[in-house]
Design a protein around this motif. Structure first.
Motif, short mmCIF file in Angstrom:
data_model
loop_
_atom_site.label_atom_id
_atom_site.label_comp_id
_atom_site.label_asym_id
_atom_site.label_seq_id
_atom_site.Cartn_x
_atom_site.Cartn_y
_atom_site.Cartn_z
N GLU A 83 80.51 39.32 21.40
CA GLU A 83 79.61 40.44 21.10
C GLU A 83 78.35 39.94 20.38
O GLU A 83 77.24 40.39 20.67
N THR A 84 78.52 38.99 19.46
CA THR A 84 77.38 38.43 18.73
C THR A 84 76.45 37.70 19.69
O THR A 84 75.22 37.86 19.63
N VAL A 85 77.00 36.92 20.60
CA VAL A 85 76.19 36.21 21.59
C VAL A 85 75.45 37.22 22.45
O VAL A 85 74.26 37.05 22.73
N ASP A 86 76.14 38.28 22.86
CA ASP A 86 75.51 39.31 23.68
C ASP A 86 74.36 39.98 22.93
O ASP A 86 73.27 40.17 23.49
N LYS A 87 74.56 40.33 21.67
CA LYS A 87 73.50 40.96 20.85
C LYS A 87 72.32 40.02 20.70
O LYS A 87 71.15 40.42 20.84
N ILE A 92 66.81 38.27 22.02
CA ILE A 92 65.89 37.25 22.55
C ILE A 92 65.14 37.80 23.76
O ILE A 92 63.93 37.61 23.90
N GLN A 93 65.87 38.50 24.63
CA GLN A 93 65.22 39.07 25.81
C GLN A 93 64.18 40.11 25.39
O GLN A 93 63.10 40.20 25.97
N LYS A 94 64.49 40.90 24.36
CA LYS A 94 63.54 41.88 23.86
C LYS A 94 62.30 41.20 23.31
O LYS A 94 61.17 41.62 23.58
N LEU A 95 62.54 40.17 22.52
CA LEU A 95 61.42 39.45 21.93
C LEU A 95 60.55 38.80 23.01
O LEU A 95 59.33 38.79 22.92
N ASN A 99 56.65 39.51 23.74
CA ASN A 99 55.68 38.40 23.77
C ASN A 99 54.98 38.36 25.12
O ASN A 99 53.80 38.02 25.21
N ASP A 100 55.69 38.66 26.19
CA ASP A 100 55.08 38.66 27.51
C ASP A 100 54.09 39.81 27.66
O ASP A 100 53.08 39.70 28.35
N SER A 101 54.32 40.93 26.98
CA SER A 101 53.44 42.09 27.05
C SER A 101 52.16 41.84 26.27
O SER A 101 51.12 42.41 26.57
N SER A 102 52.21 41.03 25.25
CA SER A 102 51.04 40.82 24.42
C SER A 102 50.06 39.93 25.00
O SER A 102 49.67 39.46 25.86
#
Length: 102
Positions: A83-87, A92-95, A99-102
């Motif tokens: 669960e920790t790895v998944d979170k 990371i994907q969110k970040l 970063n890709d949007s900026s």
């Protein structure tokens, strides 16, 4: 004379038969004693062996319980880590998405 000798021999035969019965009886008692001693020793050995088996069975039962508890504990740890790895992966994907949007 002859009858006296004959009576003495008959008495001697009777005495020998009596001694023979006593010896046979004594021998039977010795056999019974030997068998009872042997049986007693066998019973003690059997009891000791059964006691050791009981202790080993109880030890095995406890080891199984301990192992099952450890399996449950490790399974919980693995789920928590998964669960920790998944979170962390989602963060990371969110970040990366930010970063890709900026």
């Amino acid at each position: 004379n002859f009858s006296t000798v004959l009576n003495l021999h008959k008495q001697e035969v009777a005495d020998l038969k009596k001694v023979m019965r006593e010896l046979t009886s004594l021998n039977a008692n010795i056999d019974d004693t030997y068998e009872s001693v042997l049986k007693g020793e066998f019973d003690r050995m059997k009891a000791a062996y059964e006691s050791r088996i009981q202790v080993m069975q109880e030890d095995l039962k406890q080891q199984r319980k301990d192992f099952q508890a450890e399996v449950v504990d490790k399974t919980k740890t693995i789920r928590y880590l998964a669960e920790t790895v998944d979170k962390l992966t989602r963060r990371i994907q969110k970040l990366r998405g930010k970063n890709d949007s900026s």
